[in-house]
Design a protein around this motif. Sequence first.
Motif, PDB file in Angstrom:
ATOM      1  N   LEU A 185       0.826  -1.201   0.000  1.00 22.80           N
ATOM      2  CA  LEU A 185       0.000   0.000   0.000  1.00 22.80           C
ATOM      3  C   LEU A 185       0.867   1.260   0.000  1.00 22.80           C
ATOM      4  N   ARG A 186       1.935   1.232   0.769  1.00 16.55           N
ATOM      5  CA  ARG A 186       2.826   2.395   0.791  1.00 16.55           C
ATOM      6  C   ARG A 186       3.461   2.622  -0.585  1.00 16.55           C
ATOM      7  N   GLU A 187       3.902   1.544  -1.211  1.00 17.01           N
ATOM      8  CA  GLU A 187       4.503   1.668  -2.533  1.00 17.01           C
ATOM      9  C   GLU A 187       3.497   2.189  -3.554  1.00 17.01           C
ATOM     10  N   ALA A 188       2.225   1.880  -3.341  1.00 13.73           N
ATOM     11  CA  ALA A 188       1.178   2.353  -4.250  1.00 13.73           C
ATOM     12  C   ALA A 188       0.778   3.802  -3.967  1.00 13.73           C
ATOM     13  N   GLY A 189       1.372   4.395  -2.947  1.00 21.06           N
ATOM     14  CA  GLY A 189       1.124   5.802  -2.677  1.00 21.06           C
ATOM     15  C   GLY A 189       0.060   6.089  -1.645  1.00 21.06           C
ATOM     16  N   PHE A 190      -0.384   5.068  -0.909  1.00 29.13           N
ATOM     17  CA  PHE A 190      -1.390   5.288   0.120  1.00 29.13           C
ATOM     18  C   PHE A 190      -0.768   5.898   1.364  1.00 29.13           C
ATOM     19  N   ARG A 191      -1.505   6.823   1.982  1.00 24.98           N
ATOM     20  CA  ARG A 191      -1.173   7.292   3.325  1.00 24.98           C
ATOM     21  C   ARG A 191      -1.766   6.269   4.280  1.00 24.98           C
ATOM     22  N   ILE A 192      -0.934   5.580   5.049  1.00 25.52           N
ATOM     23  CA  ILE A 192      -1.378   4.374   5.742  1.00 25.52           C
ATOM     24  C   ILE A 192      -1.115   4.445   7.235  1.00 25.52           C
ATOM     25  N   GLY A 193      -2.049   3.918   8.006  1.00 23.61           N
ATOM     26  CA  GLY A 193      -1.855   3.671   9.423  1.00 23.61           C
ATOM     27  C   GLY A 193      -1.969   2.179   9.663  1.00 23.61           C
ATOM     28  N   ASP A 194      -1.029   1.595  10.375  1.00 24.91           N
ATOM     29  CA  ASP A 194      -1.063   0.150  10.577  1.00 24.91           C
ATOM     30  C   ASP A 194      -0.652  -0.192  12.000  1.00 24.91           C
ATOM     31  N   GLY A 195      -1.198  -1.302  12.495  1.00 22.13           N
ATOM     32  CA  GLY A 195      -0.875  -1.740  13.837  1.00 22.13           C
ATOM     33  C   GLY A 195      -1.159  -3.213  14.013  1.00 22.13           C
ATOM     34  N   THR A 196      -0.526  -3.806  15.040  1.00 23.81           N
ATOM     35  CA  THR A 196      -0.679  -5.230  15.348  1.00 23.81           C
ATOM     36  C   THR A 196      -1.075  -5.389  16.809  1.00 23.81           C
ATOM     37  N   ASP A 197      -2.061  -6.251  17.054  1.00 20.73           N
ATOM     38  CA  ASP A 197      -2.536  -6.551  18.404  1.00 20.73           C
ATOM     39  C   ASP A 197      -2.867  -5.272  19.171  1.00 20.73           C
ATOM     40  N   LEU A 198      -3.799  -4.515  18.604  1.00 20.02           N
ATOM     41  CA  LEU A 198      -4.202  -3.239  19.195  1.00 20.02           C
ATOM     42  C   LEU A 198      -5.407  -3.409  20.115  1.00 20.02           C
ATOM     43  N   GLY A 199      -5.461  -2.576  21.141  1.00 19.14           N
ATOM     44  CA  GLY A 199      -6.652  -2.488  21.959  1.00 19.14           C
ATOM     45  C   GLY A 199      -7.734  -1.703  21.240  1.00 19.14           C
ATOM     46  N   SER A 200      -8.923  -1.658  21.813  1.00 23.37           N
ATOM     47  CA  SER A 200     -10.025  -0.978  21.157  1.00 23.37           C
ATOM     48  C   SER A 200      -9.765   0.521  21.005  1.00 23.37           C
ATOM     49  N   ALA A 201      -9.172   1.160  22.018  1.00 20.53           N
ATOM     50  CA  ALA A 201      -8.898   2.592  21.928  1.00 20.53           C
ATOM     51  C   ALA A 201      -7.869   2.884  20.837  1.00 20.53           C
ATOM     52  N   GLU A 202      -6.844   2.041  20.755  1.00 15.02           N
ATOM     53  CA  GLU A 202      -5.834   2.226  19.711  1.00 15.02           C
ATOM     54  C   GLU A 202      -6.437   2.015  18.324  1.00 15.02           C
ATOM     55  N   SER A 203      -7.301   1.027  18.191  1.00 17.90           N
ATOM     56  CA  SER A 203      -7.949   0.781  16.901  1.00 17.90           C
ATOM     57  C   SER A 203      -8.786   1.982  16.484  1.00 17.90           C
ATOM     58  N   ARG A 204      -9.513   2.571  17.428  1.00 18.70           N
ATOM     59  CA  ARG A 204     -10.319   3.751  17.113  1.00 18.70           C
ATOM     60  C   ARG A 204      -9.432   4.904  16.655  1.00 18.70           C
ATOM     61  N   ALA A 205      -8.274   5.048  17.301  1.00 22.29           N
ATOM     62  CA  ALA A 205      -7.374   6.135  16.928  1.00 22.29           C
ATOM     63  C   ALA A 205      -6.865   5.963  15.498  1.00 22.29           C
ATOM     64  N   PHE A 206      -6.481   4.733  15.128  1.00 25.24           N
ATOM     65  CA  PHE A 206      -6.006   4.493  13.770  1.00 25.24           C
ATOM     66  C   PHE A 206      -7.126   4.741  12.760  1.00 25.24           C
ATOM     67  N   LEU A 207      -8.305   4.195  13.038  1.00 27.79           N
ATOM     68  CA  LEU A 207      -9.417   4.344  12.103  1.00 27.79           C
ATOM     69  C   LEU A 207      -9.911   5.787  12.046  1.00 27.79           C
ATOM     70  N   GLY A 208      -9.717   6.529  13.130  1.00 30.58           N
ATOM     71  CA  GLY A 208     -10.125   7.925  13.128  1.00 30.58           C
ATOM     72  C   GLY A 208      -9.365   8.768  12.125  1.00 30.58           C
ATOM     73  N   ARG A 209      -8.174   8.323  11.733  1.00 30.95           N
ATOM     74  CA  ARG A 209      -7.402   9.079  10.741  1.00 30.95           C
ATOM     75  C   ARG A 209      -8.112   9.142   9.397  1.00 30.95           C
ATOM     76  N   LEU A 210      -8.982   8.169   9.154  1.00 31.58           N
ATOM     77  CA  LEU A 210      -9.714   8.164   7.889  1.00 31.58           C
ATOM     78  C   LEU A 210     -10.673   9.345   7.798  1.00 31.58           C
ATOM     79  N   ALA A 211     -11.085   9.856   8.960  1.00 32.68           N
ATOM     80  CA  ALA A 211     -12.060  10.939   8.985  1.00 32.68           C
ATOM     81  C   ALA A 211     -11.413  12.314   8.978  1.00 32.68           C
ATOM     82  N   ALA A 212     -10.081  12.379   8.985  1.00 28.86           N
ATOM     83  CA  ALA A 212      -9.408  13.677   8.945  1.00 28.86           C
ATOM     84  C   ALA A 212      -9.795  14.430   7.685  1.00 28.86           C
ATOM     85  N   ASP A 213      -9.837  15.744   7.784  1.00 26.60           N
ATOM     86  CA  ASP A 213     -10.269  16.585   6.665  1.00 26.60           C
ATOM     87  C   ASP A 213      -9.465  16.281   5.411  1.00 26.60           C
TER      88      ASP A 213
END
Length: 222
Positions: free
Chosen positions: A49-77
């Motif tokens: 995805l990075r090579e294809a030019g995507f702005r990416i957030g990624d994580g492994t074994d995240l808690g619910s709060a961390e998952s919300r934070a990563f997914l919240g980046r999708l809603a940035a202006d």
Amino acid sequence: MRLALALTAALIGAVPAGAEDRAVVIGNSDYRHAPDLAGADMRPVVEGLREAGFRIGDGTDLGSAESRAFLGRLAADDPQPGARIVVLNGRFLHDSDETWFLGREAQEPGLLNVGLQGVPLSLVMRQIAEGRPGAVLLLGTDSQDMPHQPGVDSGIGRLTPPQGVAVITGTPARCPQTCNCSTAAARNVSPAAITTFLPAALNWLASLPMVVVLPEPFTPTT
């Protein structure tokens, strides 16, 4: 994966010049209070995805709060949104109306607290629905039971994606393969090729242990 190549190309097509493509990849396999998930290595997905030019957030074994934070980046202006791809490998619970992607700390959630221990997929789909000309949500899990209280059931429930969003579910091993082909499709398949190839690819779907959910009505990008 010919299906992913055709389906995602039909939804995403040619991204406009200057648009920002965004992606989130979360792989949860080491749950504290549930059977571990035999997940696939997500690093090739992230690198692709990075090579294809995507702005990416990624994580492994995240808690619910961390998952919300990563997914919240999708809603940035984003004044000119591009393609959106979200990959979630892990454990899910559902009721008749909603499915939640669970953080690694989830411990026998019930209907009253599952929203505190997981992220609702309806919210994720709304966040990526602004992607232009489309978005894909890939979900990976296995058949093992997620311990839970009454009111919810283990696994992925019925999903109703908004217009412009396709949902693909399968095993953790299949999601990275699908995502890699999805990214390639978004960059390399012409609208003419999509129109010719999509029907054959959807017929081929019947032979795969994978479920594809399309928005209603489904209108491929041309």
